[in-house]
Design a protein around this motif. Structure first.
Motif, mmCIF file in Angstrom:
data_model
loop_
_atom_site.group_PDB
_atom_site.id
_atom_site.type_symbol
_atom_site.label_atom_id
_atom_site.label_comp_id
_atom_site.label_asym_id
_atom_site.label_seq_id
_atom_site.Cartn_x
_atom_site.Cartn_y
_atom_site.Cartn_z
ATOM 1 N N ALA A 72 0.833 -1.213 0.000
ATOM 2 C CA ALA A 72 0.000 0.000 0.000
ATOM 3 C C ALA A 72 0.863 1.258 0.000
ATOM 4 O O ALA A 72 0.555 2.237 0.669
ATOM 5 N N GLY A 73 1.992 1.216 -0.736
ATOM 6 C CA GLY A 73 2.859 2.381 -0.870
ATOM 7 C C GLY A 73 3.815 2.618 0.278
ATOM 8 O O GLY A 73 4.556 3.595 0.262
ATOM 9 N N GLU A 74 3.827 1.750 1.289
ATOM 10 C CA GLU A 74 4.716 1.908 2.438
ATOM 11 C C GLU A 74 5.727 0.770 2.488
ATOM 12 O O GLU A 74 5.362 -0.392 2.360
ATOM 13 N N GLN A 75 7.011 1.108 2.688
ATOM 14 C CA GLN A 75 8.037 0.083 2.814
ATOM 15 C C GLN A 75 8.110 -0.416 4.240
ATOM 16 O O GLN A 75 8.107 0.372 5.186
ATOM 17 N N LEU A 76 8.172 -1.733 4.378
ATOM 18 C CA LEU A 76 8.264 -2.378 5.678
ATOM 19 C C LEU A 76 9.430 -3.350 5.671
ATOM 20 O O LEU A 76 9.633 -4.060 4.678
ATOM 21 N N THR A 77 10.179 -3.397 6.759
ATOM 22 C CA THR A 77 11.212 -4.410 6.932
ATOM 23 C C THR A 77 10.684 -5.395 7.961
ATOM 24 O O THR A 77 10.327 -5.005 9.074
ATOM 25 N N LEU A 78 10.604 -6.659 7.555
ATOM 26 C CA LEU A 78 10.004 -7.707 8.384
ATOM 27 C C LEU A 78 10.997 -8.807 8.676
ATOM 28 O O LEU A 78 11.873 -9.101 7.864
ATOM 29 N N THR A 79 10.822 -9.418 9.843
ATOM 30 C CA THR A 79 11.626 -10.565 10.253
ATOM 31 C C THR A 79 10.676 -11.693 10.615
ATOM 32 O O THR A 79 9.608 -11.453 11.180
ATOM 33 N N THR A 80 11.079 -12.916 10.324
ATOM 34 C CA THR A 80 10.257 -14.078 10.661
ATOM 35 C C THR A 80 9.972 -14.090 12.162
ATOM 36 O O THR A 80 10.873 -13.886 12.969
ATOM 37 N N GLY A 81 8.719 -14.294 12.543
ATOM 38 C CA GLY A 81 8.327 -14.367 13.946
ATOM 39 C C GLY A 81 7.979 -13.030 14.572
ATOM 40 O O GLY A 81 7.485 -12.979 15.695
ATOM 41 N N GLN A 82 8.215 -11.950 13.862
ATOM 42 C CA GLN A 82 7.903 -10.603 14.367
ATOM 43 C C GLN A 82 6.395 -10.391 14.353
ATOM 44 O O GLN A 82 5.682 -10.963 13.537
ATOM 45 N N GLN A 83 5.908 -9.527 15.259
ATOM 46 C CA GLN A 83 4.499 -9.158 15.245
ATOM 47 C C GLN A 83 4.175 -8.432 13.952
ATOM 48 O O GLN A 83 5.066 -7.890 13.286
ATOM 49 N N ALA A 84 2.904 -8.375 13.615
ATOM 50 C CA ALA A 84 2.468 -7.742 12.372
ATOM 51 C C ALA A 84 2.858 -6.271 12.340
ATOM 52 O O ALA A 84 2.781 -5.567 13.344
ATOM 53 N N ALA A 85 3.262 -5.815 11.157
ATOM 54 C CA ALA A 85 3.530 -4.403 10.919
ATOM 55 C C ALA A 85 2.296 -3.813 10.227
ATOM 56 O O ALA A 85 1.540 -4.532 9.580
ATOM 57 N N GLU A 86 2.100 -2.520 10.379
ATOM 58 C CA GLU A 86 0.935 -1.839 9.812
ATOM 59 C C GLU A 86 1.334 -1.045 8.572
ATOM 60 O O GLU A 86 2.377 -0.397 8.569
#
Length: 112
Positions: A72-86
């Motif tokens: 949705a136009g926003e960059q997110l950096t995610l790691t396995t097991g991390q809580q959801a990012a918005e």
């Protein structure tokens, strides 16, 4: 009268669901969608992107167990097991990362 209303409601729900699913398009990605959530599997090493739930999701990069996606136009950096990012009224989680694929889950936030 109640069975007719119930049938009409069911038909309308199915039509909406089909319209949402038909609105998906992908390049270097596969999707598995329900009415308010999708699991997206991106192929690594290609320009992987998809349109789901009325938004675009794309894989920006991956290194180890950490990935960067744009939702949705926003960059997110995610790691396995991390809580959801918005991002843009959606919650995004990283399900898995392999040498070949990255799998994320994108869900509408309640009330969005």
């Amino acid at each position: 009268m109640a069975p007719i209303r119930r049938a009409a409601g069911l038909f309308a729900g199915l039509a909406l669901g089909l319209a949402v699913l038909a609105g998906c398009s992908s390049q270097g990605a596969s999707t598995d969608c329900a009415v308010d959530a999708c699991t997206v599997t991106f192929d690594r090493g290609v320009d992987a992107r998809t349109t789901i739930l009325g938004i675009e999701a794309k894989l920006v990069g991956a290194e180890g167990d950490q990935v960067t996606v744009e939702v949705a136009g926003e960059q997110l950096t995610l790691t396995t097991g991390q809580q959801a990012a918005e991002a843009g009224g959606f919650s995004v989680t990283l399900d898995s990362v392999t040498d070949q694929q990255v799998k994320i889950r994108v869900a509408r936030n309640p009330g969005s």
